[in-house]
Design a protein around this motif. Structure first.
Motif, PDB file in Angstrom:
ATOM      1  N   SER A 112       0.737  -1.270   0.007  1.00 39.18           N
ATOM      2  CA  SER A 112      -0.226  -0.285   0.022  1.00 39.18           C
ATOM      3  C   SER A 112       0.994   1.196  -0.135  1.00 39.18           C
ATOM      4  CB  SER A 112      -1.874   0.019   0.890  1.00 39.18           C
ATOM      5  OG  SER A 112      -1.402  -1.643   1.573  1.00 39.18           O
ATOM      6  N   GLY A 113       1.728   1.146   0.550  1.00 35.03           N
ATOM      7  CA  GLY A 113       2.473   2.709   1.387  1.00 35.03           C
ATOM      8  C   GLY A 113       3.385   2.528  -0.370  1.00 35.03           C
ATOM      9  N   ASN A 114       3.742   1.482  -0.322  1.00 33.46           N
ATOM     10  CA  ASN A 114       4.876   1.928  -2.041  1.00 33.46           C
ATOM     11  C   ASN A 114       3.708   2.233  -2.992  1.00 33.46           C
ATOM     12  OD1 ASN A 114       7.357   1.611  -0.681  1.00 33.46           O
ATOM     13  ND2 ASN A 114       6.974  -0.321  -0.909  1.00 33.46           N
ATOM     14  N   THR A 115       2.604   2.201  -3.138  1.00 37.34           N
ATOM     15  CA  THR A 115       1.882   2.310  -4.617  1.00 37.34           C
ATOM     16  C   THR A 115       1.325   3.628  -4.564  1.00 37.34           C
ATOM     17  OG1 THR A 115       0.724   0.571  -4.581  1.00 37.34           O
ATOM     18  CG2 THR A 115      -0.809   2.109  -4.994  1.00 37.34           C
ATOM     19  N   TRP A 116       1.593   4.241  -2.994  1.00 35.76           N
ATOM     20  CA  TRP A 116       0.880   5.539  -3.022  1.00 35.76           C
ATOM     21  C   TRP A 116       1.715   6.512  -3.223  1.00 35.76           C
ATOM     22  CZ3 TRP A 116      -3.081   7.902  -2.274  1.00 35.76           C
ATOM     23  CH2 TRP A 116      -4.526   7.293  -1.500  1.00 35.76           C
ATOM     24  N   LEU A 121       5.598   9.856  -8.199  1.00 37.89           N
ATOM     25  CA  LEU A 121       6.154   9.676  -9.306  1.00 37.89           C
ATOM     26  C   LEU A 121       5.930  10.344 -10.150  1.00 37.89           C
ATOM     27  CD1 LEU A 121       8.067   8.608  -6.706  1.00 37.89           C
ATOM     28  CD2 LEU A 121       8.877   7.257  -8.792  1.00 37.89           C
ATOM     29  N   ARG A 122       4.379   9.015 -10.378  1.00 36.87           N
ATOM     30  CA  ARG A 122       3.600   9.302 -11.368  1.00 36.87           C
ATOM     31  C   ARG A 122       3.118  10.315 -11.596  1.00 36.87           C
ATOM     32  NH1 ARG A 122       0.080   6.774 -13.465  1.00 36.87           N
ATOM     33  NH2 ARG A 122      -2.006   7.210 -11.803  1.00 36.87           N
ATOM     34  N   ALA A 123       2.436  11.145 -10.725  1.00 41.09           N
ATOM     35  CA  ALA A 123       2.099  13.123 -10.697  1.00 41.09           C
ATOM     36  C   ALA A 123       2.899  13.925 -11.148  1.00 41.09           C
ATOM     37  CB  ALA A 123       1.157  13.084  -8.974  1.00 41.09           C
ATOM     38  N   GLU A 124       4.526  13.792 -11.093  1.00 45.05           N
ATOM     39  CA  GLU A 124       5.745  14.417 -11.474  1.00 45.05           C
ATOM     40  C   GLU A 124       5.505  13.705 -12.811  1.00 45.05           C
ATOM     41  OE1 GLU A 124       7.069  17.160 -10.249  1.00 45.05           O
ATOM     42  OE2 GLU A 124       5.452  16.735  -8.598  1.00 45.05           O
ATOM     43  N   GLY A 125       5.380  13.068 -13.205  1.00 44.99           N
ATOM     44  CA  GLY A 125       5.837  12.615 -14.446  1.00 44.99           C
ATOM     45  C   GLY A 125       6.398  11.363 -15.230  1.00 44.99           C
ATOM     46  N   VAL A 126       6.769  11.104 -13.969  1.00 44.70           N
ATOM     47  CA  VAL A 126       7.696   9.589 -13.988  1.00 44.70           C
ATOM     48  C   VAL A 126       6.905   8.316 -13.839  1.00 44.70           C
ATOM     49  CG1 VAL A 126       9.146   8.024 -12.611  1.00 44.70           C
ATOM     50  CG2 VAL A 126       9.729  10.913 -12.645  1.00 44.70           C
ATOM     51  N   GLY A 127       6.397   7.594 -15.108  1.00 42.00           N
ATOM     52  CA  GLY A 127       6.184   6.946 -15.128  1.00 42.00           C
ATOM     53  C   GLY A 127       6.528   5.137 -14.650  1.00 42.00           C
ATOM     54  N   ILE A 128       5.567   4.490 -14.189  1.00 40.64           N
ATOM     55  CA  ILE A 128       5.635   3.923 -13.561  1.00 40.64           C
ATOM     56  C   ILE A 128       7.382   2.648 -14.608  1.00 40.64           C
ATOM     57  CG2 ILE A 128       4.522   0.936 -12.862  1.00 40.64           C
ATOM     58  CD1 ILE A 128       4.305   3.928 -11.014  1.00 40.64           C
ATOM     59  N   GLY A 129       6.301   2.397 -16.422  1.00 37.48           N
ATOM     60  CA  GLY A 129       7.144   1.851 -16.643  1.00 37.48           C
ATOM     61  C   GLY A 129       9.212   2.284 -16.943  1.00 37.48           C
ATOM     62  N   ILE A 218      -2.819   3.484   4.583  1.00 35.68           N
ATOM     63  CA  ILE A 218      -1.787   2.525   3.948  1.00 35.68           C
ATOM     64  C   ILE A 218      -2.081   0.457   4.780  1.00 35.68           C
ATOM     65  CG2 ILE A 218       0.563   1.437   4.714  1.00 35.68           C
ATOM     66  CD1 ILE A 218      -0.063   3.767   3.333  1.00 35.68           C
ATOM     67  N   HIS A 219      -2.516   0.646   6.148  1.00 35.91           N
ATOM     68  CA  HIS A 219      -3.534  -0.587   6.413  1.00 35.91           C
ATOM     69  C   HIS A 219      -4.610  -0.069   7.577  1.00 35.91           C
ATOM     70  CE1 HIS A 219       1.060  -3.000   7.644  1.00 35.91           C
ATOM     71  NE2 HIS A 219       0.424  -2.432   5.859  1.00 35.91           N
ATOM     72  N   LEU A 220      -5.524  -0.905   7.014  1.00 38.23           N
ATOM     73  CA  LEU A 220      -6.970  -1.169   8.047  1.00 38.23           C
ATOM     74  C   LEU A 220      -7.359  -2.598   9.593  1.00 38.23           C
ATOM     75  CD1 LEU A 220     -10.140  -2.037   5.658  1.00 38.23           C
ATOM     76  CD2 LEU A 220      -7.092  -2.544   4.640  1.00 38.23           C
ATOM     77  N   VAL A 221      -7.682  -2.117   9.594  1.00 39.73           N
ATOM     78  CA  VAL A 221      -8.740  -3.262  10.268  1.00 39.73           C
ATOM     79  C   VAL A 221      -9.925  -4.227  10.194  1.00 39.73           C
ATOM     80  CG1 VAL A 221      -9.404  -3.815  12.379  1.00 39.73           C
ATOM     81  CG2 VAL A 221      -8.373  -2.557  12.444  1.00 39.73           C
ATOM     82  N   THR A 222      -8.921  -5.547   9.374  1.00 35.73           N
ATOM     83  CA  THR A 222     -10.471  -6.569   9.032  1.00 35.73           C
ATOM     84  C   THR A 222     -10.714  -7.176  10.744  1.00 35.73           C
ATOM     85  OG1 THR A 222      -8.627  -8.136   8.612  1.00 35.73           O
ATOM     86  CG2 THR A 222      -8.710  -6.244   6.985  1.00 35.73           C
ATOM     87  N   LEU A 223     -12.120  -8.173   9.792  1.00 36.76           N
ATOM     88  CA  LEU A 223     -12.232  -9.177  10.619  1.00 36.76           C
ATOM     89  C   LEU A 223     -12.635  -9.990   9.855  1.00 36.76           C
ATOM     90  CD1 LEU A 223     -15.173  -7.458  12.543  1.00 36.76           C
ATOM     91  CD2 LEU A 223     -13.181  -8.174  13.385  1.00 36.76           C
ATOM     92  N   GLU A 296      -5.790   4.451  -7.813  1.00 38.67           N
ATOM     93  CA  GLU A 296      -3.640   4.893  -8.402  1.00 38.67           C
ATOM     94  C   GLU A 296      -3.895   2.667  -7.989  1.00 38.67           C
ATOM     95  OE1 GLU A 296      -1.522   5.433  -9.305  1.00 38.67           O
ATOM     96  OE2 GLU A 296      -2.238   7.608  -9.127  1.00 38.67           O
ATOM     97  N   LEU A 297      -3.959   1.642  -8.408  1.00 37.53           N
ATOM     98  CA  LEU A 297      -3.663  -0.127  -7.928  1.00 37.53           C
ATOM     99  C   LEU A 297      -4.072   0.324  -9.314  1.00 37.53           C
ATOM    100  CD1 LEU A 297      -5.603  -1.303  -4.791  1.00 37.53           C
ATOM    101  CD2 LEU A 297      -2.995  -0.892  -5.371  1.00 37.53           C
TER     102      LEU A 297
END
Length: 332
Positions: A112-116, A121-129, A218-223, A296-297
């Motif tokens: 999650s954190g690295n996705t954010w 970077l994408r917002a600054e024009g740096v493509g994932i590829g 980043i993280h949530l609580v689940t059941l 983003e995902l």
């Protein structure tokens, strides 16, 4: 008749202390908090009824039709990501846009954190590829973490050789930067080999909040689903208890602010910028953040199935925490 015992695996975030210590209760239930050093795998631990879970992995599972976990929109880990980009102390790099075409390490591809952070970077024009990505542990010897996820990695993503670490690869010049949610211990020393890419990451983070209006979750609580179905009122009750724990923590922290030299200043500045709550719980106050993360995902091809953000938290009781008036009382 004794109340059902609900066992949760959670890392020891300070805002969970009132809940873990019994100062805050969940009416109708007895909550037991298992303090963890790392994020638990709730589904792999049959003794757990729920716990802290990666937001990314939760969304990916739901998009793929796996509903074994019921998400509670209490994002117990959240934070800006501008601070999470490290370079060598002598690096000429000072801007996110300068990572285009560079070799960048990161601690986990679907995290999650690295996705954010990649979103920045994408917002600054740096493509994932356009980046040569290397996935591996921050320090040598780390184990027990799924860094790659279940999907094929993009062709420009590779895995560090066994025994290598991101911080040593960065120090040796084989990486230009590293994305990490947690800092290497030497960053807190005067002779550190590393520094933050952005000299004033706090200023960039304030600007981010001004544009987007949220702090990334980043993280949530689940059941476990079978637990939530056996106790239909539990999700709403747990959300309210987590909210009360957070509120008590905020009040007490403002009184007991001498735990770090400048904490009072930070608390004051945060209240002026964010208001009383920089990490709201519930669907209503997190709608923009939830939608942005799902977008983003998909944009980063971390999740290839269509994502319906509304399907992540369908229980109406999770729209907003039902907190009693007593939770807002002064605490000295």
């Amino acid at each position: 008749m004794s109340s059902p015992v609900i066992r949760l695996g959670l890392r020891d975030w300070d805002h969970l202390v009132p809940l873990a210590s019994g100062q805050v209760t969940a009416p109708g239930f007895t909550l037991r908090v298992d303090a963890r050093d790392t994020t638990p795998d709730v589904l792999a631990e049959p003794e757990l009824d729920g716990g802290e879970t990666s937001f990314s992995r939760y969304v990916q599972a739901r998009a793929a039709g796996d509903d074994r976990l019921v998400g509670i929109p209490a994002f117990v880990m959240r934070g800006f990501r501008h601070r999470c980009v490290l370079v060598r102390s002598g690096s000429p790099l000072t801007q996110l846009s300068e990572l285009d075409g560079k070799r960048v390490g990161l601690t986990g591809w679907p995290d999650s954190g690295n996705t954010w952070t990649r979103a920045l970077l994408r917002a600054e024009g740096v493509g994932i590829g356009s980046v040569d990505w290397r996935v591996g542990p921050l320090t040598a010897g780390e184990s027990g973490k799924d860094r790659l996820g279940s999907r094929p990695l993009p062709p420009n993503v590779s895995v560090l050789d066994e025994g290598r670490s991101l911080q040593e690869e960065l120090a040796a010049g084989r990486l230009d930067a590293v994305l990490t949610p947690f800092m290497p211990s030497e960053l807190f020393t005067r002779d550190s080999r590393f520094r933050h890419l952005l000299a004033d990451h706090a200023d960039a983070e304030r600007a981010y909040f001004g544009r987007h209006g949220f702090v990334p979750g980043i993280h949530l609580v689940t059941l476990r689903r079978e637990v939530a179905e056996a106790h239909p009122d539990l999700p709403g009750v747990l959300l309210a208890a987590l909210e009360q724990s957070k509120r008590r923590w905020v009040r007490r922290r403002r009184v007991l602010a001498d735990t770090t030299p400048w904490l009072l200043r930070e608390l004051t500045e945060s209240a002026l910028l964010f208001g009383d709550d920089w990490m709201p719980y519930g669907v209503q106050d997190n709608t923009a953040m939830i939608h942005a993360f799902c977008d983003e995902l998909r944009a980063q091809d971390v999740c290839r199935e269509p994502i319906d953000p509304a399907a992540l938290f369908p229980d109406p009781a999770l729209a907003a925490p039902a907190v009693p008036a007593s939770a807002f009382a002064a605490d000295h």
